[in-house]
Design a protein around this motif. Sequence first.
Motif, PDB file in Angstrom:
ATOM      1  N   VAL A 130     -37.685 -38.043  35.412  1.00 30.43           N
ATOM      2  CA  VAL A 130     -37.744 -37.349  36.694  1.00 30.43           C
ATOM      3  C   VAL A 130     -39.068 -36.607  36.838  1.00 30.43           C
ATOM      4  CG1 VAL A 130     -36.660 -35.561  38.101  1.00 30.43           C
ATOM      5  CG2 VAL A 130     -35.244 -37.134  36.761  1.00 30.43           C
ATOM      6  N   ARG A 131     -39.476 -35.899  35.778  1.00 28.61           N
ATOM      7  CA  ARG A 131     -40.751 -35.181  35.799  1.00 28.61           C
ATOM      8  C   ARG A 131     -41.175 -34.858  34.378  1.00 28.61           C
ATOM      9  NH1 ARG A 131     -39.847 -29.052  36.225  1.00 28.61           N
ATOM     10  NH2 ARG A 131     -37.652 -28.923  35.872  1.00 28.61           N
ATOM     11  N   CYS A 132     -42.427 -34.433  34.256  1.00 35.35           N
ATOM     12  CA  CYS A 132     -43.004 -34.078  32.957  1.00 35.35           C
ATOM     13  C   CYS A 132     -43.639 -32.696  33.044  1.00 35.35           C
ATOM     14  CB  CYS A 132     -44.117 -35.045  32.576  1.00 35.35           C
ATOM     15  SG  CYS A 132     -43.645 -36.756  32.416  1.00 35.35           S
ATOM     16  N   ARG A 133     -43.668 -32.028  31.922  1.00 36.67           N
ATOM     17  CA  ARG A 133     -44.440 -30.784  31.769  1.00 36.67           C
ATOM     18  C   ARG A 133     -45.229 -30.947  30.485  1.00 36.67           C
ATOM     19  NH1 ARG A 133     -43.909 -26.066  29.056  1.00 36.67           N
ATOM     20  NH2 ARG A 133     -41.790 -26.484  28.387  1.00 36.67           N
ATOM     21  N   THR A 134     -46.536 -30.735  30.565  1.00 38.23           N
ATOM     22  CA  THR A 134     -47.421 -31.038  29.441  1.00 38.23           C
ATOM     23  C   THR A 134     -48.168 -29.807  28.975  1.00 38.23           C
ATOM     24  OG1 THR A 134     -47.719 -33.258  30.326  1.00 38.23           O
ATOM     25  CG2 THR A 134     -49.338 -32.511  28.705  1.00 38.23           C
ATOM     26  N   GLU A 135     -48.289 -29.706  27.666  1.00 41.26           N
ATOM     27  CA  GLU A 135     -49.105 -28.667  27.041  1.00 41.26           C
ATOM     28  C   GLU A 135     -50.065 -29.364  26.098  1.00 41.26           C
ATOM     29  OE1 GLU A 135     -46.028 -26.473  25.177  1.00 41.26           O
ATOM     30  OE2 GLU A 135     -45.310 -25.623  27.050  1.00 41.26           O
ATOM     31  N   ILE A 136     -51.334 -28.972  26.139  1.00 42.75           N
ATOM     32  CA  ILE A 136     -52.341 -29.549  25.251  1.00 42.75           C
ATOM     33  C   ILE A 136     -52.647 -28.536  24.164  1.00 42.75           C
ATOM     34  CG2 ILE A 136     -54.742 -30.327  25.082  1.00 42.75           C
ATOM     35  CD1 ILE A 136     -54.424 -31.547  27.852  1.00 42.75           C
ATOM     36  N   ALA A 137     -52.597 -28.998  22.918  1.00 44.45           N
ATOM     37  CA  ALA A 137     -52.902 -28.121  21.785  1.00 44.45           C
ATOM     38  C   ALA A 137     -54.407 -27.887  21.733  1.00 44.45           C
ATOM     39  CB  ALA A 137     -52.422 -28.762  20.488  1.00 44.45           C
ATOM     40  N   LEU A 138     -54.790 -26.622  21.555  1.00 40.20           N
ATOM     41  CA  LEU A 138     -56.204 -26.288  21.455  1.00 40.20           C
ATOM     42  C   LEU A 138     -56.689 -26.378  20.013  1.00 40.20           C
ATOM     43  CD1 LEU A 138     -56.296 -23.250  23.903  1.00 40.20           C
ATOM     44  CD2 LEU A 138     -56.872 -25.648  24.364  1.00 40.20           C
ATOM     45  N   SER A 139     -55.871 -25.903  19.092  1.00 44.35           N
ATOM     46  CA  SER A 139     -56.226 -25.993  17.671  1.00 44.35           C
ATOM     47  C   SER A 139     -54.959 -25.869  16.839  1.00 44.35           C
ATOM     48  CB  SER A 139     -57.222 -24.905  17.280  1.00 44.35           C
ATOM     49  OG  SER A 139     -56.650 -23.621  17.429  1.00 44.35           O
ATOM     50  N   GLU A 140     -55.042 -26.379  15.628  1.00 44.83           N
ATOM     51  CA  GLU A 140     -53.908 -26.300  14.702  1.00 44.83           C
ATOM     52  C   GLU A 140     -54.050 -25.013  13.900  1.00 44.83           C
ATOM     53  OE1 GLU A 140     -53.589 -28.731  10.937  1.00 44.83           O
ATOM     54  OE2 GLU A 140     -52.047 -29.701  12.164  1.00 44.83           O
ATOM     55  N   ARG A 141     -53.094 -24.118  14.015  1.00 42.13           N
ATOM     56  CA  ARG A 141     -53.138 -22.839  13.307  1.00 42.13           C
ATOM     57  C   ARG A 141     -52.336 -22.867  12.014  1.00 42.13           C
ATOM     58  NH1 ARG A 141     -57.010 -19.371  15.305  1.00 42.13           N
ATOM     59  NH2 ARG A 141     -57.316 -19.983  17.460  1.00 42.13           N
ATOM     60  N   VAL A 142     -51.214 -23.563  12.032  1.00 43.11           N
ATOM     61  CA  VAL A 142     -50.404 -23.742  10.824  1.00 43.11           C
ATOM     62  C   VAL A 142     -50.147 -25.243  10.721  1.00 43.11           C
ATOM     63  CG1 VAL A 142     -48.225 -23.228   9.670  1.00 43.11           C
ATOM     64  CG2 VAL A 142     -49.289 -21.491  11.135  1.00 43.11           C
ATOM     65  N   PRO A 143     -50.752 -25.899   9.744  1.00 44.37           N
ATOM     66  CA  PRO A 143     -50.535 -27.350   9.633  1.00 44.37           C
ATOM     67  C   PRO A 143     -49.106 -27.662   9.242  1.00 44.37           C
ATOM     68  CG  PRO A 143     -51.806 -26.530   7.765  1.00 44.37           C
ATOM     69  CD  PRO A 143     -51.611 -25.370   8.705  1.00 44.37           C
ATOM     70  N   SER A 144     -48.716 -28.887   9.492  1.00 44.05           N
ATOM     71  CA  SER A 144     -47.384 -29.336   9.119  1.00 44.05           C
ATOM     72  C   SER A 144     -47.158 -29.019   7.653  1.00 44.05           C
ATOM     73  CB  SER A 144     -47.269 -30.846   9.360  1.00 44.05           C
ATOM     74  OG  SER A 144     -45.996 -31.294   8.978  1.00 44.05           O
ATOM     75  N   ARG A 145     -46.023 -28.406   7.367  1.00 44.21           N
ATOM     76  CA  ARG A 145     -45.768 -27.982   5.992  1.00 44.21           C
ATOM     77  C   ARG A 145     -44.291 -28.041   5.678  1.00 44.21           C
ATOM     78  NH1 ARG A 145     -45.905 -21.464   6.198  1.00 44.21           N
ATOM     79  NH2 ARG A 145     -44.551 -21.260   8.011  1.00 44.21           N
ATOM     80  N   ILE A 146     -43.992 -28.096   4.404  1.00 41.79           N
ATOM     81  CA  ILE A 146     -42.609 -28.096   3.956  1.00 41.79           C
ATOM     82  C   ILE A 146     -42.458 -27.221   2.717  1.00 41.79           C
ATOM     83  CG2 ILE A 146     -42.602 -30.104   2.447  1.00 41.79           C
ATOM     84  CD1 ILE A 146     -40.050 -29.679   5.164  1.00 41.79           C
ATOM     85  N   THR A 147     -43.570 -26.940   2.032  1.00 39.30           N
ATOM     86  CA  THR A 147     -43.480 -26.171   0.787  1.00 39.30           C
ATOM     87  C   THR A 147     -42.874 -24.792   1.001  1.00 39.30           C
ATOM     88  OG1 THR A 147     -45.788 -25.500   1.036  1.00 39.30           O
ATOM     89  CG2 THR A 147     -45.353 -27.367  -0.424  1.00 39.30           C
ATOM     90  N   SER A 148     -43.074 -24.207   2.176  1.00 41.20           N
ATOM     91  CA  SER A 148     -42.474 -22.893   2.440  1.00 41.20           C
ATOM     92  C   SER A 148     -40.946 -22.985   2.443  1.00 41.20           C
ATOM     93  CB  SER A 148     -42.984 -22.319   3.763  1.00 41.20           C
ATOM     94  OG  SER A 148     -42.716 -23.211   4.829  1.00 41.20           O
ATOM     95  N   LEU A 149     -40.395 -24.112   2.887  1.00 39.40           N
ATOM     96  CA  LEU A 149     -38.946 -24.296   2.856  1.00 39.40           C
ATOM     97  C   LEU A 149     -38.452 -24.464   1.427  1.00 39.40           C
ATOM     98  CD1 LEU A 149     -38.352 -26.658   5.906  1.00 39.40           C
ATOM     99  CD2 LEU A 149     -38.155 -24.171   5.795  1.00 39.40           C
ATOM    100  N   LEU A 150     -39.256 -25.109   0.588  1.00 40.46           N
ATOM    101  CA  LEU A 150     -38.893 -25.237  -0.825  1.00 40.46           C
ATOM    102  C   LEU A 150     -38.772 -23.858  -1.466  1.00 40.46           C
ATOM    103  CD1 LEU A 150     -41.076 -28.259  -1.974  1.00 40.46           C
ATOM    104  CD2 LEU A 150     -38.615 -28.225  -1.563  1.00 40.46           C
ATOM    105  N   SER A 151     -39.642 -22.932  -1.074  1.00 41.99           N
ATOM    106  CA  SER A 151     -39.564 -21.574  -1.606  1.00 41.99           C
ATOM    107  C   SER A 151     -38.250 -20.910  -1.203  1.00 41.99           C
ATOM    108  CB  SER A 151     -40.743 -20.738  -1.101  1.00 41.99           C
ATOM    109  OG  SER A 151     -41.957 -21.259  -1.590  1.00 41.99           O
TER     110      SER A 151
END
Length: 170
Positions: A130-151
């Motif tokens: 029906v419609r779209c709403r878009t956001e463009i990322a300006l920069s990556e501040r926290v990269p994809s991570r999983i180690t914090s969940l392991l903690s």
Amino acid sequence: MPALDMLDISLLRELLTRPRAGMREFARTLGIARGTVHTRMGRLERLGVIADHAPRISPAQLGFPILAFVHLHLAQGQLARVTRALVLVDEVLEAHTTAGEGDLLCRVAARDTEHVEEIIQRFLQLPGVVRCRTEIALSERVPSRITSLLSLVAQDLQADETKPSGPASH
């Protein structure tokens, strides 16, 4: 949640921080037999804890430096149809159904803002969108991570170890 122990957590940390090290090196670092590493890795894969062994590849270095998040609003009953169509759009890196505003959230890679606009126009032409709403990322501040969940899982395991077992006595 699958039953994990501290050895599983340690092995997963090694795998995340040194994915190319290999089982022999993991065994040496963790002070366990290579067969134990192999058995644990197989179990973690069967449980779905280890979901992939693919390297993390940078879309930007492939010529797609623009990352956009596109929220798709769908007509009732069109989720499956739109999902099948999105699989055919190469620039869609992933898509998730969501609660809240919008029905699907797509992570999209593009060459430039004109390319983002072209992708949005393709989305709008899909039957059921029906419609779209878009956001463009300006920069990556926290990269994809999983180690914090392991903690956090390790903290939970340690807390479980300190809990008294059996019925409480008065």
